[in-house]
Design a protein around this motif. Structure first.
Motif, PDB file in Angstrom:
ATOM      1  N   ARG A 156      13.275 -24.659 -86.041  1.00 41.06           N
ATOM      2  CA  ARG A 156      12.043 -24.325 -85.312  1.00 41.06           C
ATOM      3  C   ARG A 156      12.189 -24.507 -83.810  1.00 41.06           C
ATOM      4  O   ARG A 156      11.407 -23.976 -83.032  1.00 41.06           O
ATOM      5  CB  ARG A 156      10.873 -25.131 -85.844  1.00 41.06           C
ATOM      6  N   ARG A 157      13.186 -25.302 -83.406  1.00 40.56           N
ATOM      7  CA  ARG A 157      13.526 -25.471 -81.993  1.00 40.56           C
ATOM      8  C   ARG A 157      15.042 -25.401 -81.889  1.00 40.56           C
ATOM      9  O   ARG A 157      15.750 -25.897 -82.760  1.00 40.56           O
ATOM     10  CB  ARG A 157      13.063 -26.832 -81.467  1.00 40.56           C
TER      11      ARG A 157
ATOM     12  N   LYS B  42      11.498 -22.793 -78.219  1.00 36.84           N
ATOM     13  CA  LYS B  42      10.699 -22.815 -79.442  1.00 36.84           C
ATOM     14  C   LYS B  42      10.927 -21.485 -80.152  1.00 36.84           C
ATOM     15  O   LYS B  42      10.867 -20.417 -79.531  1.00 36.84           O
ATOM     16  CB  LYS B  42       9.218 -22.972 -79.106  1.00 36.84           C
TER      17      LYS B  42
ATOM     18  N   ASP C 236       9.484 -18.831 -82.464  1.00 42.35           N
ATOM     19  CA  ASP C 236       8.112 -18.465 -82.798  1.00 42.35           C
ATOM     20  C   ASP C 236       8.075 -17.119 -83.512  1.00 42.35           C
ATOM     21  O   ASP C 236       8.096 -16.069 -82.872  1.00 42.35           O
ATOM     22  CB  ASP C 236       7.265 -18.422 -81.521  1.00 42.35           C
TER      23      ASP C 236
ATOM     24  N   VAL D 240      14.812 -18.395 -89.977  1.00 44.08           N
ATOM     25  CA  VAL D 240      14.262 -19.635 -89.447  1.00 44.08           C
ATOM     26  C   VAL D 240      13.918 -20.591 -90.583  1.00 44.08           C
ATOM     27  O   VAL D 240      13.168 -20.253 -91.478  1.00 44.08           O
ATOM     28  CB  VAL D 240      12.996 -19.354 -88.599  1.00 44.08           C
TER      29      VAL D 240
ATOM     30  N   VAL E  67      12.017 -23.844 -90.871  1.00 44.63           N
ATOM     31  CA  VAL E  67      11.098 -24.656 -90.063  1.00 44.63           C
ATOM     32  C   VAL E  67      11.265 -26.159 -90.309  1.00 44.63           C
ATOM     33  O   VAL E  67      10.750 -26.966 -89.534  1.00 44.63           O
ATOM     34  CB  VAL E  67       9.620 -24.246 -90.269  1.00 44.63           C
TER      35      VAL E  67
ATOM     36  N   LYS F   5      15.809 -28.467 -86.931  1.00 47.81           N
ATOM     37  CA  LYS F   5      15.785 -28.193 -85.491  1.00 47.81           C
ATOM     38  C   LYS F   5      17.172 -28.429 -84.913  1.00 47.81           C
ATOM     39  O   LYS F   5      17.973 -29.186 -85.467  1.00 47.81           O
ATOM     40  CB  LYS F   5      14.729 -29.020 -84.769  1.00 47.81           C
TER      41      LYS F   5
END
Length: 164
Positions: A18-19, A35, A37, A142, A144, A147
């Motif tokens: 997520r990052r 980030k 998104d 992705v 989530v 990270k």
């Protein structure tokens, strides 16, 4: 209760979190937190003092301060772009805003990707760079729950090369 299936990514797609720590080579940024998104279509970079000027040759230029003085990676360089678009982009609040959009490169994992970024004041946001769906599509999946996957991969590769 249904059991969730964990999908394995296609071999040509990398899993990111997520990052992620990314580089923006053409903008002289070696490492900055972004980030991820999936709700945003276009990627964005935080800039301040965004305005148009006329260059010595009479062409219009977009001028910006990358980041702002309060950001630790602010380098006091005024960037100028001769090639840019002005587009309507929906903000995270649902408002349609006119924003300047440039093309530049971003490095994630070992991949350097040319992508479009809108230039906007993200000073009220936690992350100065936002990676949207247009850049992610066909390249990344992705997760989530994770990270900094790319950074951890890079460290692991460096350790592997050191041990050889």
């Amino acid at each position: 209760m249904k059991e969730e299936k964990r999908l394995t990514p296609k071999p040509d797609k990398k899993v990111i979190g997520r990052r992620e720590m990314v580089a923006l080579p053409e903008l002289d940024i070696e490492e900055i937190e972004a980030k991820i998104d999936t709700g945003a279509y276009t990627s964005a970079i935080h800039c301040s003092d965004i305005h148009e000027e006329t260059g010595a040759d009479g062409r219009k230029l977009i001028c910006v301060d990358l980041l702002d003085p309060s950001h630790p990676q602010y380098n006091h360089k005024k960037l100028r772009f001769a090639e840019y678009d002005l587009r309507e982009i929906k903000s995270s609040f649902g408002e349609v805003q006119e924003r300047y959009v440039i093309r530049t490169t971003i490095k994630l994992f070992d991949e350097v990707i040319e992508a479009e970024f809108s230039l906007s004041d993200r000073s009220d946001m936690k992350y100065p760079v936002l990676i949207g769906r247009k850049l992610l599509k066909s390249r990344f999946i992705v997760d989530v729950s994770r990270k900094n996957v790319a950074q951890k991969y890079k460290i692991k590769q460096q350790q592997k090369n050191t041990n050889l």
